[in-house]
Structures are given as structure tokens and as C-alpha cells.
Design an enzyme around this catalytic site. Sequence first.
Site, PDB file in Angstrom:
ATOM      1  CE1 TYR A 141       5.353  -9.393  -1.979  1.00 12.60           C
ATOM      2  CE2 TYR A 141       4.740  -8.129  -3.924  1.00 12.60           C
ATOM      3  CZ  TYR A 141       4.400  -8.718  -2.729  1.00 12.60           C
ATOM      4  OH  TYR A 141       3.106  -8.631  -2.268  1.00 12.60           O
ATOM      5  CE  LYS A 167       5.093  -6.009  -0.155  1.00 15.69           C
ATOM      6  NZ  LYS A 167       4.486  -5.027  -1.050  1.00 15.69           N
TER       7      LYS A 167
END
Length: 303
Positions: A141, A167
Site C-alpha cells: 500500500y 495499491k
Amino acid sequence: MNPQELKQTLSAGLLSFPITDFDAQGEFRPSTYAARLEWLAPYGASALFVAGGTGEFFSLTTSEYSNVVRVAVETCRGKVPILAGAGGPTRTAIAFAQEAERLGAQGILLMPHYLTEASQDGLVAHVEAICNSVKFGVVVYNRGICRLNADSVELLAARCPNLIGFKDGIGDIELMVSIRRRLGDRLSYLGGLPTAELFAAPYKALGVPVYSSAVFNFLPKMAIDFYTAIKNDDHATTGRLLDTFFLPYLAIRNKKAGYAVSIVKAGATIAGHDGGPVRTPLIDLNAEEREQLKALILTQGPQ
């Protein structure tokens, strides 16, 4: 599910992050958490990320984390894949990742480390150590203090076969295009900005068609309808939902820092699936804000 199978699953449709249920004293409440997952599972999300940012990972003790992941895996086995949040300092993140793997999760979302600024070399070493500590799939992330550049992501992809997803929670278009063009189909790419529906159309144009929806927690049918409209370039539907729900929703969410989580918990309660209060340092919406949110939710009809 091996990492490559998970990669294909993550690229197939809408993703979401269930809230974590707490009782009035702020203790984890497994019974309503299991019921929440049973309610959400049939709506068609490709995967659920438990104990993530919306699931208040930052507030969970190690034993609570284990219980949250265990309940999710047991409840959703055979229904929808479960990925667990993991983060913090390298050794802490490794411990969370290994516990999620032991409990049967299909992978982890590796969230930012805690506080300390780091060089690109340091970030690469951090992510690589966590990937090497487990066999299942890892989605990194890029958000907050973890800002990997294209060179670093390319290096990690070469070194870590089980790194299967990226992400983006930063919103740097130049960086996202660079990574997407450099890595091609090596990774699954996920939109991860708060209230990702606002960015879904431009991210699709960048080659990032999949995103995670927080509003799926309380308006699952609408969330799926919006995702389907994005997928089919149904601009009339996306425009209508942006105007009638998402933009007014943002006006409430943006009133205070931390409301990106608080508003989702409030929405779940309004929808009849009470998740309890948020934990400090977050605070709950006030009565007026809850009424404003309730009116917005009612405009979308039965779910």
C-alpha cells in the site's frame, strides 16, 4: 489460493474493507462481526480486506488482530477471499503477516510502517523482508510515509515473486503511470484513495480499473452498481451517483480528520448493522452529521 491466483482474483472486481465491530466498551465483538461478513459476502466483492485501515488495524492488539482474522477466515471460507492488514515496524509487520498466513488468510495488505521516514533503499528492504517471511500473496500500500518510486517497485517485483499487488493511496498521477507502464501485468493495480469512487474513472483511464470501496460497508448494492457503471463506461449512472451521494458524502467526511473511518461506521449503524464506536484517536460523527448521512443513505433505497 497461491499468489498468482490471488492476483487474478484482485483484478476481477470490486474490493472492500469491512469495519471491525466493537461493543459499547470498545472491545472486539465477534458475533456481529461474523454477521456483518455473512451479510456482505453475497453482494459480489472479489475480496475483503479485514483489519485494514477502515477496520482500525492501528488500534488492534495482537490478540485482537488474531481474533479478527480468525473470525473472518472461518466465516468467509468458500465464499470470498480474505486478505488481512499488516503494518508497523518490519518485525512487527512480519509477525502480523505470519499470523494471518497461519490463520488461513489468502494474503496481506502491507500498510505503511510507523512514523520513521525512510529512504527508498530502506523501504525496499522493509517490504522485501516481509514478503520473504511468508508464502502467500502480498499487496503493498503506497500511502502516507511509504512512498515507493517506480525503480523500487520494479526491484521488489523482481526479488519477491509473492508481491502480487500495488495499491495507490497517494494520488500522484505521474508516479502511478510510471509504475503501471514499467511493471505492466506483473502486478495487480488497485485504487486506494479515500472514497475511491471519486477517482475511479480517471484511474481506469490510467490502467487501474479496480479499487476498494468503503461505502460497500453500508450501501453494498449501490457500491456494486457504481463499480459496474465504471466498468461499462455508463457515465449517466456514475454522474448521478456522484451528484446525489458521493459529493454530499464527502462534504460530511471532510469536516474532521479521521472521519474517513468514522463515517463508514456511522453508515453501517444507520443501515442496521451497528459496528459500535470508533476507537481513539478517532471520534464518532455528531448527531447532526449522522442525520445528514442518514438522509443521504435513504436516497439510495433498499440494499
